[in-house]
Scaffold this motif. Structure first.
Motif, short mmCIF file in Angstrom:
data_model
loop_
_atom_site.label_atom_id
_atom_site.label_comp_id
_atom_site.label_asym_id
_atom_site.label_seq_id
_atom_site.Cartn_x
_atom_site.Cartn_y
_atom_site.Cartn_z
N GLY A 1 -2.66 25.17 32.60
CA GLY A 1 -2.49 24.99 31.16
C GLY A 1 -2.81 26.21 30.34
O GLY A 1 -3.48 27.15 30.79
N THR A 2 -2.36 26.22 29.08
CA THR A 2 -2.45 27.41 28.23
C THR A 2 -3.48 27.27 27.10
O THR A 2 -3.71 28.23 26.37
CB THR A 2 -1.08 27.74 27.62
N GLU A 3 -4.07 26.08 26.94
CA GLU A 3 -5.15 25.95 25.97
C GLU A 3 -6.45 26.40 26.63
O GLU A 3 -6.77 25.97 27.73
CB GLU A 3 -5.29 24.51 25.46
N THR A 4 -7.18 27.26 25.93
CA THR A 4 -8.38 27.85 26.54
C THR A 4 -9.42 28.14 25.46
O THR A 4 -9.14 28.05 24.26
CB THR A 4 -8.00 29.15 27.29
N ILE A 5 -10.61 28.47 25.90
CA ILE A 5 -11.67 28.93 24.99
C ILE A 5 -12.10 30.33 25.44
O ILE A 5 -12.53 30.51 26.58
CB ILE A 5 -12.88 27.98 24.98
N GLY B 1 -9.77 33.88 27.77
CA GLY B 1 -10.34 32.70 28.41
C GLY B 1 -10.01 32.70 29.89
O GLY B 1 -10.28 33.67 30.60
N HIS B 2 -9.37 31.63 30.34
CA HIS B 2 -9.01 31.55 31.77
C HIS B 2 -7.56 31.94 32.02
O HIS B 2 -7.06 31.78 33.13
CB HIS B 2 -9.26 30.13 32.30
N VAL B 3 -6.88 32.49 30.99
CA VAL B 3 -5.44 32.76 31.08
C VAL B 3 -5.17 34.26 31.15
O VAL B 3 -5.65 35.02 30.31
CB VAL B 3 -4.68 32.17 29.87
N LEU B 4 -4.40 34.67 32.15
CA LEU B 4 -3.90 36.05 32.20
C LEU B 4 -2.51 36.04 31.57
O LEU B 4 -1.63 35.27 31.97
CB LEU B 4 -3.84 36.56 33.63
#
Length: 272
Positions: free
Chosen positions: A79-83, A28-31
């Motif tokens: 934040g760490t919640e992603t899709i 998602g948007h998290v590396l």
């Protein structure tokens, strides 16, 4: 991804004098990256300023326990919640609580191609729907029992079923070893055992659910020198000890799990 790594590695080395690890992924948007112990804040701020589609940088210390839970060292950003979207499937999750392996992408795609019309399937380690969602989306005639014992993963499994507008997954919050499940789940055509490592200890459980002449998609980890003689002998000995005959239809490496250790899958036909 390779291009991004080369840019990241060069950028971080030039700007901060720190080498960026080769093993990382973007969900998602998290590396998500492991084992960076110097200048974490500076690295995160640099990445966030240069790559707008990355809004969070997570540093993971280790993966722990039977539930394969990430232990977070530090998180920077939004934040760490992603899709995460993959092959038209949406996976909602919190990467600080749930693992997502993009290295299994080709295996998820391969499995979709194996499913036959009207199959009844048991996903023994469903997680957030890693395998079940894609199968259900591409095979609406299939019926999938998705069992998951981690309540956090199960929460996202249910959300992902709704997010993808899927009607043919039956989510079950339970340990697949629970004998009461045998009253809820009928004999199935296919069993997905997408858990690693030490998956062999769950094979006797799987045999309780398999139809005669059914298929088990068996995942496990093995050392390089154990492929393939030891791996095949191990699975054969267990299955035959329960009175089944078997044929290994296909075997392949999924990805590297650790130095000289591989995550593999074997498709096994079992019958009495």
């Amino acid at each position: 991804m390779i291009i991004l790594f080369m840019k990241l590695n060069e950028l971080i080395r030039n700007e901060l004098g720190v080498d960026f690890p080769k093993r990382y992924q973007i969900v998602g948007h998290v590396l998500i990256v492991k084992n960076v112990y110097k200048k974490q804040k500076e690295i995160a701020e640099l990445i966030l300023s240069k790559y707008k589609y990355i809004r969070t940088v997570c540093f993971i210390k280790e993966i722990s326990g039977d539930l394969r839970e990430p232990i977070i060292e530090n998180t920077f950003g939004d934040g760490t919640e992603t899709i995460h979207k993959e092959h038209g499937i949406f996976y909602k999750l919190d990467v600080a609580k749930i693992m997502f392996s993009k290295g299994n992408l080709n295996e998820r795609k391969r499995l979709i191609g194996l499913i036959k019309k009207n199959e009844i399937i048991l996903d023994m380690f469903a997680g957030i729907g890693y395998f079940s969602l894609g199968i259900a989306k591409h095979h609406p005639d299939a019926k999938i029992y998705a069992v998951e014992k981690n309540p956090i993963a199960f929460k996202y499994l249910r959300e992902n079923i709704k997010l993808n507008k899927i009607k043919n997954i039956i989510p079950i919050l339970d340990d697949n070893r629970d004998k009461k499940l045998r009253e809820e789940i009928p004999k199935v055509d296919r069993i997905i055992m997408g858990y690693i490592p030490a998956t062999e200890k769950f094979l006797p459980v799987a045999l309780n659910y398999i139809k005669n002449n059914g298929i088990i998609n068996f995942h496990n980890t093995y050392k390089k020198e154990e492929l393939w003689d030891f791996a095949e002998e191990q699975i054969r000995n267990i299955i035959e000890s329960y009175g089944f005959k078997l044929k290994i239809l296909q075997k392949k490496k999924v990805k590297s799990f650790a130095p000289k250790i591989y995550h593999v899958v074997m498709d096994v036909n079992a019958w009495k």
